[in-house]
Motif scaffolding. Structure first.
Motif, PDB file in Angstrom:
ATOM      1  N   ALA A 109      17.532 -20.188  36.662  1.00 12.69           N
ATOM      2  CA  ALA A 109      17.455 -19.751  35.386  1.00 12.69           C
ATOM      3  C   ALA A 109      18.155 -20.597  34.347  1.00 12.69           C
ATOM      4  O   ALA A 109      17.935 -20.389  33.090  1.00 12.69           O
ATOM      5  CB  ALA A 109      18.172 -18.269  35.221  1.00 12.69           C
ATOM      6  N   HIS A 110      19.011 -21.642  34.730  1.00  9.71           N
ATOM      7  CA  HIS A 110      19.701 -22.707  34.054  1.00  9.71           C
ATOM      8  C   HIS A 110      18.760 -23.617  33.558  1.00  9.71           C
ATOM      9  O   HIS A 110      19.050 -24.476  32.739  1.00  9.71           O
ATOM     10  CB  HIS A 110      20.886 -22.965  34.501  1.00  9.71           C
ATOM     11  CG  HIS A 110      20.796 -23.787  35.759  1.00  9.71           C
ATOM     12  ND1 HIS A 110      20.485 -23.716  37.026  1.00  9.71           N
ATOM     13  CD2 HIS A 110      21.110 -25.512  35.738  1.00  9.71           C
ATOM     14  CE1 HIS A 110      20.245 -24.911  37.792  1.00  9.71           C
ATOM     15  NE2 HIS A 110      20.769 -25.777  37.223  1.00  9.71           N
ATOM     16  N   PHE A 113      17.903 -24.766  30.002  1.00 13.18           N
ATOM     17  CA  PHE A 113      19.042 -24.961  29.187  1.00 13.18           C
ATOM     18  C   PHE A 113      20.136 -26.310  29.484  1.00 13.18           C
ATOM     19  O   PHE A 113      20.465 -26.809  28.648  1.00 13.18           O
ATOM     20  CB  PHE A 113      20.047 -23.619  29.003  1.00 13.18           C
ATOM     21  CG  PHE A 113      19.175 -22.523  28.477  1.00 13.18           C
ATOM     22  CD1 PHE A 113      18.974 -22.391  27.223  1.00 13.18           C
ATOM     23  CD2 PHE A 113      18.573 -21.629  29.529  1.00 13.18           C
ATOM     24  CE1 PHE A 113      18.080 -21.085  26.864  1.00 13.18           C
ATOM     25  CE2 PHE A 113      17.982 -20.443  28.870  1.00 13.18           C
ATOM     26  CZ  PHE A 113      17.733 -20.198  27.745  1.00 13.18           C
ATOM     27  N   VAL A 114      19.968 -26.309  30.981  1.00 16.11           N
ATOM     28  CA  VAL A 114      20.647 -27.533  31.244  1.00 16.11           C
ATOM     29  C   VAL A 114      19.960 -28.753  31.679  1.00 16.11           C
ATOM     30  O   VAL A 114      20.404 -29.754  31.325  1.00 16.11           O
ATOM     31  CB  VAL A 114      21.585 -27.133  32.509  1.00 16.11           C
ATOM     32  CG1 VAL A 114      22.554 -28.037  32.931  1.00 16.11           C
ATOM     33  CG2 VAL A 114      22.416 -25.821  32.140  1.00 16.11           C
ATOM     34  N   GLU A 122      12.327 -23.915  27.135  1.00 15.95           N
ATOM     35  CA  GLU A 122      12.003 -22.510  26.469  1.00 15.95           C
ATOM     36  C   GLU A 122      10.792 -22.864  25.776  1.00 15.95           C
ATOM     37  O   GLU A 122       9.993 -23.831  25.263  1.00 15.95           O
ATOM     38  CB  GLU A 122      13.070 -22.355  25.161  1.00 15.95           C
ATOM     39  CG  GLU A 122      14.575 -22.145  25.755  1.00 15.95           C
ATOM     40  CD  GLU A 122      15.441 -21.782  24.459  1.00 15.95           C
ATOM     41  OE1 GLU A 122      15.753 -20.994  24.210  1.00 15.95           O
ATOM     42  OE2 GLU A 122      15.701 -22.865  23.963  1.00 15.95           O
TER      43      GLU A 122
END
Lengths: 281, 216
Positions: A109-110, A113-114, A122
């Motif tokens: 899930a990261h 973003f990471v 996104e």
């Protein structure tokens, strides 16, 4: 000491390709050790009293244990398939719990973003349900049918694809990831995270890969994996508390964290608590 | 314990340190916090820890009116409630998920934070503007000794080369203090530069006093 269970496990302590007669001084679970080429040319690991510790050579690394391992080190049959490129990525020191390092590796899930625009982006943030189990016979944590949209899943991937993953935890500080292989549909790339616990809050991480990739040089593959892991490091060194909380309440999982929940449960069940935070210890 | 440290509100930054759409780390005696300002200018503060996996929220990012964690993008509103979990975009986050909101207020260009809403307003120095902040690796006693400052309503006062300086001092972690310098609004640019340099000298002096027990 409640960490006897983890003392009996195997840990990576160096690259076979990087051994010398002088040896490399390092630590394992707080104990000073030396990893070196022995008198007859075989790899050797010595404790602080210069006594030999058990040694296994596998996956390009030297493995040892401070205790008396009851089992052989796990195997990865896929990694033995011919024509795979075996990549010794090297070592990255991280100021975090060895268990936090493994848990982060199990998390998808990261990615947006990471590892933005590489392993995720996104608005493709949704984690669909997947299957998680603790396989009793092998005594391993497995997550299968994990799918995620990735802009550039691997060095060999061009453009965005939905990648399928399987995760496996065969030892308390090791994880193996099987991942869709862009040039060879039907085969899995193997990406491993082998973690050497220096202390409960400090570890040396040895990523290792067995890939089907004919386009990239070893240097390019190493650089790709190092870039990814250094992005993870910025997270790992900023989690509070530093140690992995094994009791519920401290952190709040969702369905996307089923692998992490199973990993924590499995650690607790085995009393694998070196690097863990327990409410009642 | 001096009165600066026992104020109900803790000065944590200058207003100008947190422009719209940004987040910074700061400290209260109760622990680390994230101080952030929404795109529309609303100031917020909360515990510096995402309830999901413990990541520091001060490493996150502000979009619109919410603060996002950098790890998994969980979004939080100014009341600490979680408004969005990207891994489950169609899920309404349970109300139990909270990121420990704190009270934040601005007064005279200084950001003040408190764990609970105090009865009184933060200190306001009429006619003064903040110049800068600095972290000093010393205790407040050493800062007092280094500056030879006198107590004045909720702060310290000192005169350097004819410039009237006010200091707000708060404890960071027992080993460092956070200092904000305020000057009279009509202070000339030259005098501002001079006061800033004086602050650097004061810092070194306070750290020497604290480390070696040196006295003035």
């Amino acid at each position: 000491m409640t960490d006897t269970a983890m003392k009996d496990a195997w840990y990576p302590v160096g690259l076979c390709s990087d051994l010398s007669a002088d040896g490399r001084k390092t630590r394992l679970m707080g104990e000073p050790i030396t990893v070196k080429t022995g008198p007859v040319g075989a790899p050797e690991v010595l404790n602080a009293d210069n006594e030999p510790l058990p040694v296994i050579i596998r996956f390009g690394h030297v493995w040892t244990s401070l205790g008396a391992p009851q089992t052989d080190l796990f195997t990865i049959p896929e990694a033995d398939q011919p024509s795979r490129k075996l990549v010794d990525v090297g070592v990255v020191r991280v100021k975090c719990s060895p268990l936090r390092a493994v848990e982060n590796f199990l998390d998808i899930a990261h990615f947006p973003f990471v590892h933005t625009d590489i392993l995720g982006a996104e608005p493709h943030t949704e984690v669909e349900d997947y299957k998680v189990e603790i396989r009793d016979e092998e005594d391993e944590v497995w997550a299968t049918k994990v799918k995620f949209f990735q802009p550039q899943a691997a060095k060999s991937a061009e453009g965005g694809i939905t990648t399928e993953y399987m995760y496996r935890v065969p030892a308390p500080t090791c994880s193996v990831l099987y991942k869709t292989c862009p040039p060879r549909p039907g085969e899995w790339d193997v990406i491993c995270l082998f973690v050497q616990p220096l202390t409960e809050d400090l570890c040396d991480v040895w990523p290792w890969m067995a890939l089907y990739d004919e386009d990239n040089t070893m240097t390019e593959l190493i650089h790709f994996q190092q870039m990814i892991f250094l992005q993870d490091r910025s997270i790992l060194e900023n989690q509070i508390p530093t140690r992995l909380p094994l009791d519920p309440g401290m952190e709040m999982p969702t369905r996307a964290d089923m692998t992490s929940v199973a990993y924590r449960r499995w650690l607790k069940r085995h009393n694998y608590t070196y690097g863990a935070q327990l409410v009642a210890k | 314990m001096t009165h600066t440290l026992s104020l109900p509100w803790t000065p944590v930054a200058l207003s100008s340190d947190v422009p719209p759409g940004t987040v910074i780390p700061a400290k209260l005696s109760s622990g680390p916090i994230a101080v952030w300002r929404t795109q529309s200018g609303h100031l917020s503060a909360n515990g510096d820890r995402c309830p999901h996996r413990g990541m520091r929220l001060s490493h996150g990012f502000v979009r619109g009116e919410t603060l996002s964690c950098i790890y998994h993008g969980w979004r939080f509103a100014d009341d600490g409630s979680c408004t969005h979990i990207p891994a489950h975009p169609n899920l309404t986050p349970p109300s139990a998920i909270k990121c420990n909101p704190r009270q934040a207020k601005e007064s005279g260009g200084v950001i003040w934070v408190a764990d609970e809403l105090p009865d009184e307003e933060p200190v306001f120095f009429e006619g003064y503007k903040p110049l800068r902040s600095l972290v000093v690796a010393a205790d407040e006693t050493s800062v007092r000794e280094a500056t030879q400052a006198t107590d004045v309503d909720s702060g310290l006062a000192v005169n350097h080369a004819g410039t009237d300086i006010r200091l707000l001092v708060s404890d960071l972690d027992g080993e460092q203090v956070f200092v904000i310098l305020l000057l009279a609004e009509n202070t000339s640019p030259e005098a501002c530069v001079s006061a800033s340099r004086w602050a650097e000298v004061m810092r070194q002096k306070a750290e020497r006093i604290c480390n070696h027990g040196e006295t003035t």
